[in-house]
Design a protein around this motif. Structure first.
Motif, PDB file in Angstrom:
ATOM      1  N   ARG A 291       0.390  -1.161  -0.050  1.00  8.97           N
ATOM      2  CA  ARG A 291      -0.229  -0.507   0.150  1.00  8.97           C
ATOM      3  C   ARG A 291       0.732   1.701   0.021  1.00  8.97           C
ATOM      4  O   ARG A 291       1.420   1.582   0.728  1.00  8.97           O
ATOM      5  N   ILE A 292       0.552   2.084  -0.996  1.00  7.93           N
ATOM      6  CA  ILE A 292       1.088   3.210  -1.381  1.00  7.93           C
ATOM      7  C   ILE A 292       0.949   4.419  -1.142  1.00  7.93           C
ATOM      8  O   ILE A 292      -0.397   4.568  -2.022  1.00  7.93           O
ATOM      9  N   GLU A 293       1.135   5.334   0.316  1.00 10.16           N
ATOM     10  CA  GLU A 293       0.035   6.377   0.277  1.00 10.16           C
ATOM     11  C   GLU A 293       0.976   7.669   0.081  1.00 10.16           C
ATOM     12  O   GLU A 293       2.114   8.208  -0.215  1.00 10.16           O
ATOM     13  N   ALA A 294       0.690   8.695  -0.883  1.00 14.74           N
ATOM     14  CA  ALA A 294       1.362  10.126  -1.147  1.00 14.74           C
ATOM     15  C   ALA A 294       0.753  11.107  -1.061  1.00 14.74           C
ATOM     16  O   ALA A 294      -0.469  11.643  -0.895  1.00 14.74           O
ATOM     17  N   LEU A 295       1.478  12.691  -0.699  1.00 13.94           N
ATOM     18  CA  LEU A 295       0.546  13.294  -1.241  1.00 13.94           C
ATOM     19  C   LEU A 295       0.241  13.748  -2.896  1.00 13.94           C
ATOM     20  O   LEU A 295       0.827  13.303  -3.587  1.00 13.94           O
ATOM     21  N   PRO A 296      -0.639  14.765  -3.017  1.00 16.18           N
ATOM     22  CA  PRO A 296      -1.018  15.189  -4.184  1.00 16.18           C
ATOM     23  C   PRO A 296      -0.040  15.626  -5.052  1.00 16.18           C
ATOM     24  O   PRO A 296       1.183  16.104  -4.591  1.00 16.18           O
ATOM     25  N   GLU A 297       0.373  14.906  -5.954  1.00 11.19           N
ATOM     26  CA  GLU A 297       1.671  14.801  -6.990  1.00 11.19           C
ATOM     27  C   GLU A 297       1.219  16.988  -6.929  1.00 11.19           C
ATOM     28  O   GLU A 297       0.351  17.211  -7.751  1.00 11.19           O
ATOM     29  N   GLY A 298       2.447  17.250  -8.238  1.00  8.98           N
ATOM     30  CA  GLY A 298       2.412  18.737  -7.725  1.00  8.98           C
ATOM     31  C   GLY A 298       2.517  19.777  -6.360  1.00  8.98           C
ATOM     32  O   GLY A 298       2.784  21.113  -6.352  1.00  8.98           O
ATOM     33  N   SER A 299       2.411  18.852  -5.446  1.00 13.42           N
ATOM     34  CA  SER A 299       1.911  19.076  -3.489  1.00 13.42           C
ATOM     35  C   SER A 299       3.996  20.664  -3.415  1.00 13.42           C
ATOM     36  O   SER A 299       4.865  19.690  -4.243  1.00 13.42           O
ATOM     37  N   PHE A 300       3.625  21.598  -3.065  1.00 16.99           N
ATOM     38  CA  PHE A 300       4.925  22.268  -2.558  1.00 16.99           C
ATOM     39  C   PHE A 300       5.572  21.999  -1.073  1.00 16.99           C
ATOM     40  O   PHE A 300       4.151  22.468  -0.125  1.00 16.99           O
ATOM     41  N   VAL A 301       6.453  21.582  -0.404  1.00 18.27           N
ATOM     42  CA  VAL A 301       6.637  21.440   0.945  1.00 18.27           C
ATOM     43  C   VAL A 301       7.898  21.813   1.378  1.00 18.27           C
ATOM     44  O   VAL A 301       9.041  21.670   0.902  1.00 18.27           O
ATOM     45  N   HIS A 302       7.779  21.868   2.133  1.00 18.80           N
ATOM     46  CA  HIS A 302       9.242  21.914   3.562  1.00 18.80           C
ATOM     47  C   HIS A 302      10.211  21.032   3.090  1.00 18.80           C
ATOM     48  O   HIS A 302      10.057  19.477   3.522  1.00 18.80           O
ATOM     49  N   ARG A 303      11.598  20.290   3.286  1.00 20.92           N
ATOM     50  CA  ARG A 303      12.204  19.686   3.664  1.00 20.92           C
ATOM     51  C   ARG A 303      11.944  18.776   5.062  1.00 20.92           C
ATOM     52  O   ARG A 303      11.439  19.464   5.921  1.00 20.92           O
ATOM     53  N   GLY A 304      11.775  17.445   5.669  1.00 22.17           N
ATOM     54  CA  GLY A 304      11.442  16.689   6.275  1.00 22.17           C
ATOM     55  C   GLY A 304      10.192  16.147   6.195  1.00 22.17           C
ATOM     56  O   GLY A 304       9.520  15.339   6.815  1.00 22.17           O
ATOM     57  N   VAL A 305       9.050  16.976   5.613  1.00 23.90           N
ATOM     58  CA  VAL A 305       7.721  15.987   4.758  1.00 23.90           C
ATOM     59  C   VAL A 305       7.534  15.059   4.084  1.00 23.90           C
ATOM     60  O   VAL A 305       7.810  14.834   2.967  1.00 23.90           O
ATOM     61  N   PRO A 306       7.754  14.480   4.750  1.00 19.55           N
ATOM     62  CA  PRO A 306       7.544  12.675   3.789  1.00 19.55           C
ATOM     63  C   PRO A 306       6.369  13.569   2.367  1.00 19.55           C
ATOM     64  O   PRO A 306       5.715  14.022   2.876  1.00 19.55           O
ATOM     65  N   VAL A 307       6.826  12.949   1.705  1.00 17.98           N
ATOM     66  CA  VAL A 307       6.053  12.245   0.386  1.00 17.98           C
ATOM     67  C   VAL A 307       5.498  11.515  -0.649  1.00 17.98           C
ATOM     68  O   VAL A 307       4.067  11.473  -0.534  1.00 17.98           O
TER      69      VAL A 307
END
Length: 467
Positions: free
Chosen positions: A98-114
């Motif tokens: 099972r793979i979970e992910a942020l919506p592609e195109g999301s803009f994040v800080h370092r350290g945030v799981p994608v």
């Protein structure tokens, strides 16, 4: 047999990891993130769906197992034939993940799981770490190119904001991508090229538009214009340079725009005599816009002088912010190896001379697709939790060597919106907050099929997480 054996799409040493976990282990959870600290978001997450469709959607076969066993034996590694045969028979060859992910195109800080991944069958507890090599590679490269090009776009933005009437309408047209020949492979050209299209609309990398079409359903994600190269110009000979230019106008002047490399012999003569005098009326008689490419010479002075000479020959108008804009029949494209520093110096000099930044656009190539690495943004995948024989999750993490070393956070993670930005929290502290790490893949099934339009919209308006 496929030319890519999914079982061998890993590091050699991982072949023996099924023997190394504690007895009774039922599940391993891990996530992909970027190391380091940043005051502002700087990572654009992109590319996972391409990997899911291209690689995980094909089940393993008996032939894959046979080949992998032979390679492992010859290579000096153990091989879990029983484990892979179990996946083949119990799961139809699809990996129980099972793979979970942020919506592609999301803009994040370092350290945030994608991305977060866990096995769904206790018999395949070793699979989470096994796919690290392929999964991390699938994410870090397109995400790094997308992140780097967003930085380029943000560097261009102040110049456009200051000197253009409608900067938001033209910023996506300021870069043309020509990276195909500088890429190390056809796949890299496609992955890097489609990442560029998140931010900029122009490309001459056909594989980029094919990837957007194949994996994200985009009918056409990028645009090109008819253009010459030095070969087609010098084929006429120097004494017929004017005829070679005239042929371009005749053949392509009815297109919205057409690009002519003009420095084969003497760029200044081409500007002042051929374009400025001999062919000016022919250019004006056509509906299309002539894009003049100076290309060679001093990478800062020549494009600036090209704008100035075209202004002298074709004239200008003042826009609403008081900056000079070339006649609508002509623009300039500097496409030969300019760096981001060169671009800022060109735009700064043009601004000082009273010219709008909309007069010129730039070409990029291998500098954006090749000169990146996993270390550019320190992408990493870490297994952070393990389920024991009693079904209890336990956080795992190594101990940092120094106090200055920042380790990825242990435990299963969730990503929430805090203060308008995405932040990492422990999954067991999520409460009623929305977790932006959403399931996208499970046991061979794609759970979300994102379109390129929605990913591009998210990348261009990075805090609108409802899109």
């Amino acid at each position: 047999m496929s030319r890519v054996n999914p079982i061998l799409n890993t590091d050699s040493y991982k072949l023996g990891h099924f023997l190394q976990y504690p007895p009774g282990t039922q599940a391993v959870s891990g996530y992909i993130t970027t190391r380091g600290a940043s005051m502002q978001p700087e990572i654009v997450f992109f590319g996972l769906q391409m990997f899911l469709k291209e690689y995980l959607s094909r089940p393993i076969t008996k032939a894959d197992i046979e080949e992998a066993q032979e390679i492992a034996a010859l290579h000096g590694q153990p091989f879990d034939r029983d484990g892979w045969h179990y996946i083949l028979t119990a799961h139809g060859g699809f990996l129980p993940l099972r793979i979970e992910a942020l919506p592609e195109g999301s803009f994040v800080h370092r350290g945030v799981p994608v991305v977060q991944i866990v096995n769904t069958d206790p018999a395949c507890f070793w699979l989470t770490s096994y796919v690290e090599t392929a999964l991390l590679r699938a994410v870090w490269y397109p995400s790094t190119v997308a992140s780097s090009l967003r930085h380029v776009k943000q560097t261009l933005k102040p110049f456009l904001d200051k000197s253009c009437d409608e900067p938001a309408d033209i910023i996506a047209s300021r870069l043309f991508e020509y990276g195909a020949r500088g890429a190390s492979s056809l796949e890299q050209a496609g992955l890097g090229g489609v990442a560029n299209l998140l931010h900029f609309d122009n490309t001459d990398t056909l594989e980029a538009v094919l990837y957007a079409r194949r994996y994200y359903g985009a009918e056409m994600a990028g645009f090109s214009v008819p253009a010459s190269e030095h070969t087609t110009m010098i084929a006429w000979g120097q004494d017929q340079e004017a005829q070679s230019f005239a042929n371009m106008v005749d053949r392509f002047g009815d297109y919205p725009a057409y690009s002519v490399v003009s420095d084969s012999y003497d760029i200044h003569n081409a500007l002042s005599e051929i374009w400025g005098k001999t062919l000016q009326q022919k250019v004006r008689s056509k509906p299309g816009m002539l894009i003049v490419r100076p290309d060679s010479g001093d990478p800062i002075d020549v494009p600036v002088q090209t704008v100035a000479q075209l202004a002298y020959q074709f004239g200008t108008r003042l826009n609403g912010k008081g900056y000079k804009v070339l006649d609508d029949k002509v623009r300039v494209l500097q496409a030969d190896g300019v760096s981001l520093r060169d671009i800022t110096m060109i735009l700064g000099r043009l601004e000082a001379m009273g010219f709008s930044a909309e007069n010129i656009s730039f070409g990029i190539g291998a500098s954006q697709l090749q000169k990146v690495s996993r270390s550019t943004y320190s992408f990493t995948m870490k297994c952070s939790a393990i389920m024991d024989g009693q079904g209890k999750w336990r956080d795992i993490s190594r101990r940092p060597v120094t106090l200055q070393e920042r380790m990825p956070e242990p435990g299963r993670r969730a990503v929430v919106l805090e203060g308008g930005e995405l932040a990492s929290v422990a999954l067991d502290s999520l409460g009623r907050r929305t977790n932006y790490l959403q399931p996208v893949w499970e046991n061979g099934r794609l759970l979300q099929d994102l379109t390129f339009d929605e990913i591009r919209a998210r990348a261009r308006t990075p805090h609108r997480m409802d899109q």
